[in-house]
Design a protein around this motif. Sequence first.
Motif, PDB file in Angstrom:
ATOM      1  N   UNK A   1      14.074  19.868 -50.067  1.00 23.17           N
ATOM      2  CA  UNK A   1      12.941  19.502 -48.391  1.00 23.17           C
ATOM      3  C   UNK A   1      11.810  19.712 -48.746  1.00 23.17           C
ATOM      4  N   UNK A   2      11.179  20.533 -49.602  1.00 24.94           N
ATOM      5  CA  UNK A   2       9.259  20.369 -49.576  1.00 24.94           C
ATOM      6  C   UNK A   2       8.824  19.476 -50.262  1.00 24.94           C
ATOM      7  N   UNK A   3       9.749  18.140 -51.421  1.00 21.94           N
ATOM      8  CA  UNK A   3       9.675  16.598 -51.579  1.00 21.94           C
ATOM      9  C   UNK A   3       9.754  15.672 -49.955  1.00 21.94           C
ATOM     10  N   UNK A   4      10.959  16.326 -49.056  1.00 18.53           N
ATOM     11  CA  UNK A   4      11.123  15.227 -47.935  1.00 18.53           C
ATOM     12  C   UNK A   4      10.045  15.701 -46.911  1.00 18.53           C
ATOM     13  N   UNK A   5       8.915  16.741 -47.305  1.00 16.21           N
ATOM     14  CA  UNK A   5       7.862  17.057 -46.107  1.00 16.21           C
ATOM     15  C   UNK A   5       7.009  16.865 -46.400  1.00 16.21           C
ATOM     16  N   UNK A   6       6.987  17.100 -48.176  1.00 16.79           N
ATOM     17  CA  UNK A   6       5.426  16.431 -48.289  1.00 16.79           C
ATOM     18  C   UNK A   6       5.524  15.097 -48.813  1.00 16.79           C
ATOM     19  N   UNK A   7       6.111  14.163 -48.717  1.00 17.73           N
ATOM     20  CA  UNK A   7       6.714  12.556 -48.079  1.00 17.73           C
ATOM     21  C   UNK A   7       6.417  12.354 -46.693  1.00 17.73           C
ATOM     22  N   UNK A   8       6.994  12.696 -46.117  1.00 15.75           N
ATOM     23  CA  UNK A   8       6.626  12.570 -44.532  1.00 15.75           C
ATOM     24  C   UNK A   8       4.969  12.756 -44.125  1.00 15.75           C
TER      25      UNK A   8
ATOM     26  N   UNK B   1       2.198  12.250 -46.334  1.00 20.31           N
ATOM     27  CA  UNK B   1       1.421  11.992 -46.913  1.00 20.31           C
ATOM     28  C   UNK B   1       1.589  10.435 -46.805  1.00 20.31           C
ATOM     29  N   UNK B   2       3.451  10.147 -45.341  1.00 17.97           N
ATOM     30  CA  UNK B   2       2.990   9.044 -44.437  1.00 17.97           C
ATOM     31  C   UNK B   2       4.324   8.128 -45.474  1.00 17.97           C
ATOM     32  N   UNK B   3       4.815   8.290 -46.480  1.00 18.93           N
ATOM     33  CA  UNK B   3       5.801   7.278 -46.912  1.00 18.93           C
ATOM     34  C   UNK B   3       7.061   7.339 -46.310  1.00 18.93           C
ATOM     35  N   UNK B   4       7.592   6.822 -46.585  1.00 18.86           N
ATOM     36  CA  UNK B   4       8.772   6.388 -45.574  1.00 18.86           C
ATOM     37  C   UNK B   4       9.733   6.357 -47.114  1.00 18.86           C
ATOM     38  N   UNK B   5      10.525   7.811 -46.629  1.00 20.61           N
ATOM     39  CA  UNK B   5      12.045   7.378 -47.810  1.00 20.61           C
ATOM     40  C   UNK B   5      12.082   8.749 -47.976  1.00 20.61           C
ATOM     41  N   UNK B   6      12.710   8.764 -48.533  1.00 22.90           N
ATOM     42  CA  UNK B   6      13.315   8.647 -49.472  1.00 22.90           C
ATOM     43  C   UNK B   6      14.763   8.179 -49.681  1.00 22.90           C
TER      44      UNK B   6
END
Length: 193
Positions: free
Chosen positions: A98-105, A107-112
Motif C-alpha cells: 500500500x505504501x509503494x502504491x501510494x508513493x507511485x501515485x 509521484x504520478x506514475x501509472x501502475x503497478x
Amino acid sequence: MNRLVDLWSRRAKLWASALVFLLLNLGLLLGYRVVIQARIAAVSGALEERQEELADLTSRREQRESLVARAVTTEDAIQRLRLERLGTEAERLTEIMLRVKNLLSRAGLDGPESIRYAEEPVEEHGLVRETISFGVRGDYEELRRFINFLELSERFLILEEIGVTESDPGVLSVRLRLSTLFHAPGVTVREET
C-alpha cells in the motif's frame, strides 16, 4: 682538675670499652638503617609496579565491561529492529505494498502492473527477504520523484533494479525490483564462532 683527669685515667679501660660498645652500636644502627632503607625502597618499587599493574587491569576491565554493555545494547537494538521495524511478513507485506502504491501515485506514475513476489530466507540472520517486481509507466521526472520518495520513506525498502525502456515518445516503461526484510520467527539464527 687533676682529680678529674686522675679519675678518667683510672677508669680508662672502662670508659674505652663503653666508648667502643657505643661506637659499635652506632655503626650497627647505621648499617641496619641502610639495609632497612634499601628494603623499603625495594618494597616501594614493587608496590608501585603492582599499583601500575592494578591500574592497567582496572582499565582493561572497564573497557571490557563497556564492550559488554555496548554488545548487550546492540543486541537489544537488533531485536527491537527485528520485531518493531522489520516485523513479520504477515504484519507488513500488505502495508508495504500500500505504501509503494501510494508513493507511485504521489509521484504520478501509472501502475503497478503485473506484481510478482519472491521470497528467500536469510538464515544466518533469522530473516526473510521478500522481492517485489512490477512495472509502471510515466516520464523521467515522475520516476525521479518516485525514487526520491523511496529514499525518504520510513519503511525499509531496497531499490535493487530499474529497467527503463521508452514505449512512446516521452513515456517510459519502467520495470522495478524492490526488496525488504522481514523477521522470520520460525528461522533460527546461525551463530558463527
